[in-house]
Design a protein around this motif. Structure first.
Motif, PDB file in Angstrom:
ATOM      1  N   PRO A 159       6.327 -13.970   9.066  1.00  0.00           N
ATOM      2  CA  PRO A 159       6.845 -15.252   9.584  1.00  0.00           C
ATOM      3  C   PRO A 159       8.214 -15.622   9.014  1.00  0.00           C
ATOM      4  O   PRO A 159       9.005 -16.297   9.686  1.00  0.00           O
ATOM      5  CB  PRO A 159       5.775 -16.254   9.138  1.00  0.00           C
ATOM      6  N   ASP A 160       8.503 -15.173   7.783  1.00  0.00           N
ATOM      7  CA  ASP A 160       9.797 -15.524   7.182  1.00  0.00           C
ATOM      8  C   ASP A 160      10.908 -14.561   7.569  1.00  0.00           C
ATOM      9  O   ASP A 160      12.029 -14.635   7.055  1.00  0.00           O
ATOM     10  CB  ASP A 160       9.658 -15.577   5.654  1.00  0.00           C
ATOM     11  N   GLY A 161      10.611 -13.640   8.482  1.00  0.00           N
ATOM     12  CA  GLY A 161      11.636 -12.712   8.948  1.00  0.00           C
ATOM     13  C   GLY A 161      11.671 -11.395   8.208  1.00  0.00           C
ATOM     14  O   GLY A 161      12.322 -10.454   8.659  1.00  0.00           O
ATOM     15  N   THR A 162      10.971 -11.305   7.102  1.00  0.00           N
ATOM     16  CA  THR A 162      10.911 -10.044   6.372  1.00  0.00           C
ATOM     17  C   THR A 162       9.920  -9.108   7.049  1.00  0.00           C
ATOM     18  O   THR A 162       9.137  -9.515   7.922  1.00  0.00           O
ATOM     19  CB  THR A 162      10.486 -10.277   4.916  1.00  0.00           C
ATOM     20  N   LYS A 163       9.932  -7.854   6.636  1.00  0.00           N
ATOM     21  CA  LYS A 163       9.029  -6.865   7.234  1.00  0.00           C
ATOM     22  C   LYS A 163       8.127  -6.258   6.167  1.00  0.00           C
ATOM     23  O   LYS A 163       8.550  -6.031   5.035  1.00  0.00           O
ATOM     24  CB  LYS A 163       9.833  -5.766   7.933  1.00  0.00           C
ATOM     25  N   SER A 164       6.910  -6.015   6.575  1.00  0.00           N
ATOM     26  CA  SER A 164       5.956  -5.327   5.713  1.00  0.00           C
ATOM     27  C   SER A 164       5.662  -3.962   6.311  1.00  0.00           C
ATOM     28  O   SER A 164       5.395  -3.843   7.513  1.00  0.00           O
ATOM     29  CB  SER A 164       4.654  -6.127   5.586  1.00  0.00           C
ATOM     30  N   GLU A 165       5.735  -2.947   5.480  1.00  0.00           N
ATOM     31  CA  GLU A 165       5.498  -1.581   5.940  1.00  0.00           C
ATOM     32  C   GLU A 165       4.322  -0.982   5.171  1.00  0.00           C
ATOM     33  O   GLU A 165       4.256  -1.067   3.951  1.00  0.00           O
ATOM     34  CB  GLU A 165       6.746  -0.734   5.737  1.00  0.00           C
ATOM     35  N   TYR A 166       3.398  -0.365   5.922  1.00  0.00           N
ATOM     36  CA  TYR A 166       2.233   0.259   5.310  1.00  0.00           C
ATOM     37  C   TYR A 166       2.215   1.740   5.681  1.00  0.00           C
ATOM     38  O   TYR A 166       2.193   2.098   6.861  1.00  0.00           O
ATOM     39  CB  TYR A 166       0.936  -0.407   5.790  1.00  0.00           C
ATOM     40  N   LYS A 167       2.249   2.590   4.667  1.00  0.00           N
ATOM     41  CA  LYS A 167       2.107   4.020   4.902  1.00  0.00           C
ATOM     42  C   LYS A 167       0.625   4.338   5.075  1.00  0.00           C
ATOM     43  O   LYS A 167      -0.212   3.859   4.310  1.00  0.00           O
ATOM     44  CB  LYS A 167       2.694   4.810   3.739  1.00  0.00           C
ATOM     45  N   LEU A 168       0.320   5.150   6.068  1.00  0.00           N
ATOM     46  CA  LEU A 168      -1.068   5.444   6.400  1.00  0.00           C
ATOM     47  C   LEU A 168      -1.404   6.908   6.115  1.00  0.00           C
ATOM     48  O   LEU A 168      -0.557   7.796   6.251  1.00  0.00           O
ATOM     49  CB  LEU A 168      -1.329   5.131   7.877  1.00  0.00           C
ATOM     50  N   ASP A 169      -2.638   7.126   5.729  1.00  0.00           N
ATOM     51  CA  ASP A 169      -3.134   8.472   5.428  1.00  0.00           C
ATOM     52  C   ASP A 169      -3.705   9.072   6.715  1.00  0.00           C
ATOM     53  O   ASP A 169      -4.855   8.833   7.083  1.00  0.00           O
ATOM     54  CB  ASP A 169      -4.214   8.390   4.344  1.00  0.00           C
ATOM     55  N   VAL A 170      -2.890   9.866   7.417  1.00  0.00           N
ATOM     56  CA  VAL A 170      -3.291  10.426   8.708  1.00  0.00           C
ATOM     57  C   VAL A 170      -4.504  11.339   8.565  1.00  0.00           C
ATOM     58  O   VAL A 170      -5.433  11.305   9.387  1.00  0.00           O
ATOM     59  CB  VAL A 170      -2.113  11.188   9.350  1.00  0.00           C
TER      60      VAL A 170
END
Length: 295
Positions: A159-170
């Motif tokens: 909501p504050d314009g920042t981004k969250s990135e999550y690396k996933l275990d394929v």
């Protein structure tokens, strides 16, 4: 003119049929109806061979007449015989009409060329029918499993314009998607704040892995199982609360609650005996597992 015969049933090859038992009835010149004598011969043969199975019917003509005339005549002879026998003896169902033209070897005696020949197998050989006829049985093709591609990361805008990135275990997501019913899989590195059911920020990617697997495998149903370490009694029912927290996260993100169940086991099913010897053992006991209910 060249003689014509019609092969009325679908056989692998003419040569393979030639190896079978056979019986013939004969026609007058340019006729496709059997005489009473030949009908009697056919009836006697059927009575004596009630348990055989006819695998092919060939119609033949002599060399008189045009190819077109002889082809029609041969087909009519086959139809006439077929109608006499169709409800009285076993016959292959996969029949077709085919013209083989020059394949008929003429006899010097014209009357011997005006015939319909029944090719058949004995009752004892019926279980080997396809083998005898040279028909290769093709094993049923198993339904191809859909190849599912899982993302290596997810990026969300906050909501504050920042981004969250999550690396996933394929690899782990593939393992869940392909697991057998009843199989249990531990979700490694899924950690909670001490004495709470709040997932630590660095472990949120593990919940998204589970979410993605369920989204891409709509028939998959799971049970979320919580386990504790260290203490013999789960006084706060923390193991259940942690399993429920993951359950609620999945529902909040669109997974049908009917596909999910959850259960807490406290420290009743430890991997290592309690009290544990070190942090490695405590971490192993303090876990969340996924059991495959259906897929």
């Amino acid at each position: 003119m060249k003689s014509v015969f019609v092969f009325f049933f679908c056989i692998a090859a003419y040569a393979s049929v030639a190896a079978q038992e056979q019986f013939s009835v004969y026609f007058d010149s340019n006729k496709f109806e059997l005489t009473s004598k030949e009908i009697k011969n056919l009836s006697q043969w059927m009575n004596a061979n009630a348990n055989v199975k006819i695998v092919g019917i060939h119609g033949f003509t002599d060399e008189d007449g045009s190819n077109g005339f002889n082809d029609t005549l041969a087909k009519n002879r086959i139809n006439f015989v077929f109608n006499l026998i169709k409800d009285k003896i076993k016959i292959r169902e996969d029949f077709k009409t085919r013209s083989f033209g020059e394949l008929h070897n003429l006899s010097k005696v014209k009357a011997e060329n005006r015939k319909v020949t029944l090719f058949y197998i004995e009752a004892k050989d019926i279980p080997r029918e396809n083998e005898i006829l040279g028909i290769k049985e093709v094993a049923p093709i198993e339904e191809l499993k859909e190849i599912i591609h899982y993302p290596e990361k997810l990026v969300f805008e906050n909501p504050d314009g920042t981004k969250s990135e999550y690396k996933l275990d394929v690899a782990f997501m593939q393992k869940i998607g392909e697991a057998a019913v009843g199989e249990k899989l531990k979700i490694d590195n899924l950690n909670f704040k001490i004495n709470t059911f709040i997932v630590v920020p660095e472990s949120r990617g593990k919940m998204y892995e589970l979410l993605v697997v369920l989204q891409k495998n709509p028939k998959l149903k799971i049970e979320i199982q919580g386990h504790l370490c260290c203490m013999p009694n789960d006084r706060l029912d923390l193991s259940t609360q942690r399993a429920k927290a993951i359950n609620n996260f999945l529902i909040a993100n669109g997974i049908d609650e009917k596909r999910l169940t959850y259960k807490g086991f406290g420290s009743t099913i430890p991997i290592y005996p309690i009290p544990e010897k070190d942090e490695m053992q405590r971490a192993a006991n303090r876990r969340v597992e996924i059991m495959i209910v259906s897929n």
